[in-house]
Motif scaffolding. Structure first.
Motif, PDB file in Angstrom:
ATOM      1  N   GLN A  21      11.821 -10.883  -9.651  1.00 41.64           N
ATOM      2  CA  GLN A  21      13.219 -11.754  -9.955  1.00 41.64           C
ATOM      3  C   GLN A  21      13.965 -11.472  -8.606  1.00 41.64           C
ATOM      4  N   THR A  22      13.578 -10.455  -7.897  1.00 37.28           N
ATOM      5  CA  THR A  22      14.478  -9.989  -6.769  1.00 37.28           C
ATOM      6  C   THR A  22      13.564  -9.737  -5.581  1.00 37.28           C
ATOM      7  N   ILE A  23      13.334 -10.300  -4.353  1.00 34.39           N
ATOM      8  CA  ILE A  23      12.537 -10.080  -3.301  1.00 34.39           C
ATOM      9  C   ILE A  23      13.306  -9.551  -2.021  1.00 34.39           C
ATOM     10  N   VAL A  24      13.163  -8.407  -1.547  1.00 38.07           N
ATOM     11  CA  VAL A  24      14.051  -7.916  -0.439  1.00 38.07           C
ATOM     12  C   VAL A  24      12.936  -8.030   0.945  1.00 38.07           C
ATOM     13  N   VAL A  25      13.245  -8.600   1.808  1.00 42.16           N
ATOM     14  CA  VAL A  25      12.443  -8.711   3.179  1.00 42.16           C
ATOM     15  C   VAL A  25      13.145  -7.625   4.088  1.00 42.16           C
ATOM     16  N   LEU A  26      12.625  -6.719   4.645  1.00 43.95           N
ATOM     17  CA  LEU A  26      13.366  -5.612   5.282  1.00 43.95           C
ATOM     18  C   LEU A  26      12.681  -5.511   6.647  1.00 43.95           C
ATOM     19  N   ASP A  76      12.639  -5.848  -6.684  1.00 42.60           N
ATOM     20  CA  ASP A  76      11.356  -5.978  -7.664  1.00 42.60           C
ATOM     21  C   ASP A  76      10.193  -6.074  -6.847  1.00 42.60           C
ATOM     22  N   ALA A  77      10.203  -6.826  -5.387  1.00 38.76           N
ATOM     23  CA  ALA A  77       9.193  -6.954  -4.511  1.00 38.76           C
ATOM     24  C   ALA A  77       9.976  -6.583  -3.342  1.00 38.76           C
ATOM     25  N   LEU A  78       9.175  -5.752  -2.398  1.00 34.40           N
ATOM     26  CA  LEU A  78       9.857  -5.266  -1.040  1.00 34.40           C
ATOM     27  C   LEU A  78       8.748  -5.655  -0.070  1.00 34.40           C
ATOM     28  N   LEU A  79       9.160  -6.499   0.908  1.00 33.99           N
ATOM     29  CA  LEU A  79       8.365  -6.510   2.055  1.00 33.99           C
ATOM     30  C   LEU A  79       8.953  -6.100   3.535  1.00 33.99           C
ATOM     31  N   ILE A  80       8.080  -5.237   4.312  1.00 32.15           N
ATOM     32  CA  ILE A  80       8.631  -4.563   5.309  1.00 32.15           C
ATOM     33  C   ILE A  80       7.806  -4.710   6.450  1.00 32.15           C
ATOM     34  N   PHE A  81       8.728  -5.015   7.430  1.00 31.76           N
ATOM     35  CA  PHE A  81       8.182  -5.274   8.785  1.00 31.76           C
ATOM     36  C   PHE A  81       8.570  -4.035   9.746  1.00 31.76           C
ATOM     37  N   ASP A  82       7.588  -3.371  10.566  1.00 33.84           N
ATOM     38  CA  ASP A  82       8.018  -2.280  11.251  1.00 33.84           C
ATOM     39  C   ASP A  82       6.735  -2.219  12.365  1.00 33.84           C
ATOM     40  N   ALA A  83       7.135  -1.491  13.536  1.00 27.11           N
ATOM     41  CA  ALA A  83       6.131  -0.997  14.582  1.00 27.11           C
ATOM     42  C   ALA A  83       5.678   0.260  13.716  1.00 27.11           C
ATOM     43  N   ASP A  98       1.889  -1.049  -1.760  1.00 27.89           N
ATOM     44  CA  ASP A  98       2.461  -0.307  -3.123  1.00 27.89           C
ATOM     45  C   ASP A  98       2.580   1.213  -2.855  1.00 27.89           C
ATOM     46  N   ASP A  99       1.798   2.143  -3.423  1.00 21.52           N
ATOM     47  CA  ASP A  99       2.290   3.339  -3.449  1.00 21.52           C
ATOM     48  C   ASP A  99       1.765   4.125  -2.115  1.00 21.52           C
ATOM     49  N   ALA A 100       0.753   3.269  -1.522  1.00 19.21           N
ATOM     50  CA  ALA A 100       0.321   3.867  -0.298  1.00 19.21           C
ATOM     51  C   ALA A 100       1.224   3.695   1.073  1.00 19.21           C
ATOM     52  N   VAL A 101       2.475   2.870   0.851  1.00 16.39           N
ATOM     53  CA  VAL A 101       3.260   2.596   1.746  1.00 16.39           C
ATOM     54  C   VAL A 101       3.980   4.089   2.616  1.00 16.39           C
ATOM     55  N   GLN A 132       8.262  -3.160  -7.865  1.00 15.05           N
ATOM     56  CA  GLN A 132       6.980  -3.063  -8.504  1.00 15.05           C
ATOM     57  C   GLN A 132       6.064  -3.421  -7.534  1.00 15.05           C
ATOM     58  N   GLN A 133       6.186  -4.081  -6.660  1.00 14.57           N
ATOM     59  CA  GLN A 133       5.281  -4.473  -5.596  1.00 14.57           C
ATOM     60  C   GLN A 133       5.768  -4.252  -4.201  1.00 14.57           C
ATOM     61  N   VAL A 134       5.004  -3.551  -3.211  1.00 15.31           N
ATOM     62  CA  VAL A 134       5.388  -3.389  -1.826  1.00 15.31           C
ATOM     63  C   VAL A 134       4.404  -3.713  -1.036  1.00 15.31           C
ATOM     64  N   LEU A 135       4.685  -4.363   0.318  1.00 14.18           N
ATOM     65  CA  LEU A 135       3.830  -4.867   1.280  1.00 14.18           C
ATOM     66  C   LEU A 135       4.583  -4.361   2.497  1.00 14.18           C
ATOM     67  N   LEU A 136       3.733  -3.466   3.321  1.00 14.08           N
ATOM     68  CA  LEU A 136       4.209  -3.062   4.677  1.00 14.08           C
ATOM     69  C   LEU A 136       3.408  -3.911   5.727  1.00 14.08           C
ATOM     70  N   ILE A 137       3.673  -4.578   6.490  1.00 13.43           N
ATOM     71  CA  ILE A 137       3.105  -5.341   7.658  1.00 13.43           C
ATOM     72  C   ILE A 137       3.526  -4.481   8.929  1.00 13.43           C
ATOM     73  N   GLY A 138       2.602  -3.552   9.165  1.00 13.73           N
ATOM     74  CA  GLY A 138       3.029  -2.894  10.546  1.00 13.73           C
ATOM     75  C   GLY A 138       2.299  -3.384  11.852  1.00 13.73           C
ATOM     76  N   CYS A 139       2.797  -3.159  12.830  1.00 17.03           N
ATOM     77  CA  CYS A 139       2.143  -3.432  14.174  1.00 17.03           C
ATOM     78  C   CYS A 139       2.167  -2.322  15.180  1.00 17.03           C
TER      79      CYS A 139
END
Length: 225
Positions: A21-26, A76-83, A98-101, A132-139
């Motif tokens: 229901q709530t998506i945060v892109v950080l 509810d879902a978190l998308l993270i961009f980071d170096a 998810d839990d590995a982030v 509930q769901q987390v994705l880290l896109i790291g560079c």
């Protein structure tokens, strides 16, 4: 350059999670230290290029550390961009889920902001308000020790693939990404206009005109007896 296979955890019973229901892109990082600004630049580019559903929030997290807890707890879902220093070739992308982030955020800390954000994730878990769901896109960064410097070409090029991966994930979550049709209003951007990538790179002093390793006026001096 290609993204490495995702690190992910399985959901109990193999069930597919419901659309959040709530998506945060950080995007987190420091624009002033070259490739450390990767995450924030991704958020800036997403906002300038795309529009999203009302339940999607784009956040320039900068180096705010624990002040970001409210955004993480609300998601509810978190998308993270980071170096992230994965020990890979510069510009390489890696997805972690998810839990590995939290583990990857603290594997090789490059700066205090990563220490702070790892604590944010841990605190969210302790309070029972972890997304509930987390994705880290790291560079993988190339250069960090350049105060006032911008993204290195290989990292800037990696942004395109990172943005494509992020938009794809937001779409799967039901965030309805679409090419931007309405221009951003004055002071509507997540990053200040003066710090936007184009302005930052064209208006900042040349390396020979700006001391990027410290101001010699404030260097400690040796007093001879």
């Amino acid at each position: 350059m290609s993204a490495h296979p995702s690190e992910s955890t399985c959901h109990p019973g193999g069930d597919t999670p419901a659309q959040p229901q709530t998506i945060v892109v950080l995007g987190i990082g420091n624009l002033l230290w070259a490739d450390e600004g990767f995450g924030v630049r991704c958020i800036e580019a997403l906002q300038r290029r795309f529009e999203f559903a009302e339940h999607v929030s784009l956040i320039d997290g900068g180096t705010q550390g624990l002040y970001l807890i409210q955004h993480v707890q609300a998601a509810d879902a978190l998308l993270i961009f980071d170096a992230i220093d994965y020990g890979l070739e510069p510009g390489t992308l890696k997805q972690v889920r998810d839990d590995a982030v939290p583990r990857f955020m603290g594997a090789k800390k490059m700066s205090l902001h990563q220490t702070g954000f790892q604590e944010v994730l841990s605190l969210a878990q302790l309070t029972g308000k972890y997304p509930q769901q987390v994705l880290l896109i790291g560079c993988q960064p190339q250069e960090l020790e350049d105060y006032g410097g911008s993204l290195r070409p290989v990292v800037k090029a990696a942004m395109e693939e990172a943005l494509a991966l992020g938009v794809e994930q937001i779409a799967r979550w039901g965030g309805e990404p679409a090419p931007r049709r309405t221009p951003l209003g004055e002071r509507e951007a997540v990053t200040m206009d003066e710090l936007a990538l184009a302005a930052y790179e064209t208006q900042r002093p040349a390396p020979e005109a700006a001391c990027r390793e410290g101001d010699e006026r404030f260097f400690p001096t040796t007093v001879e007896n």
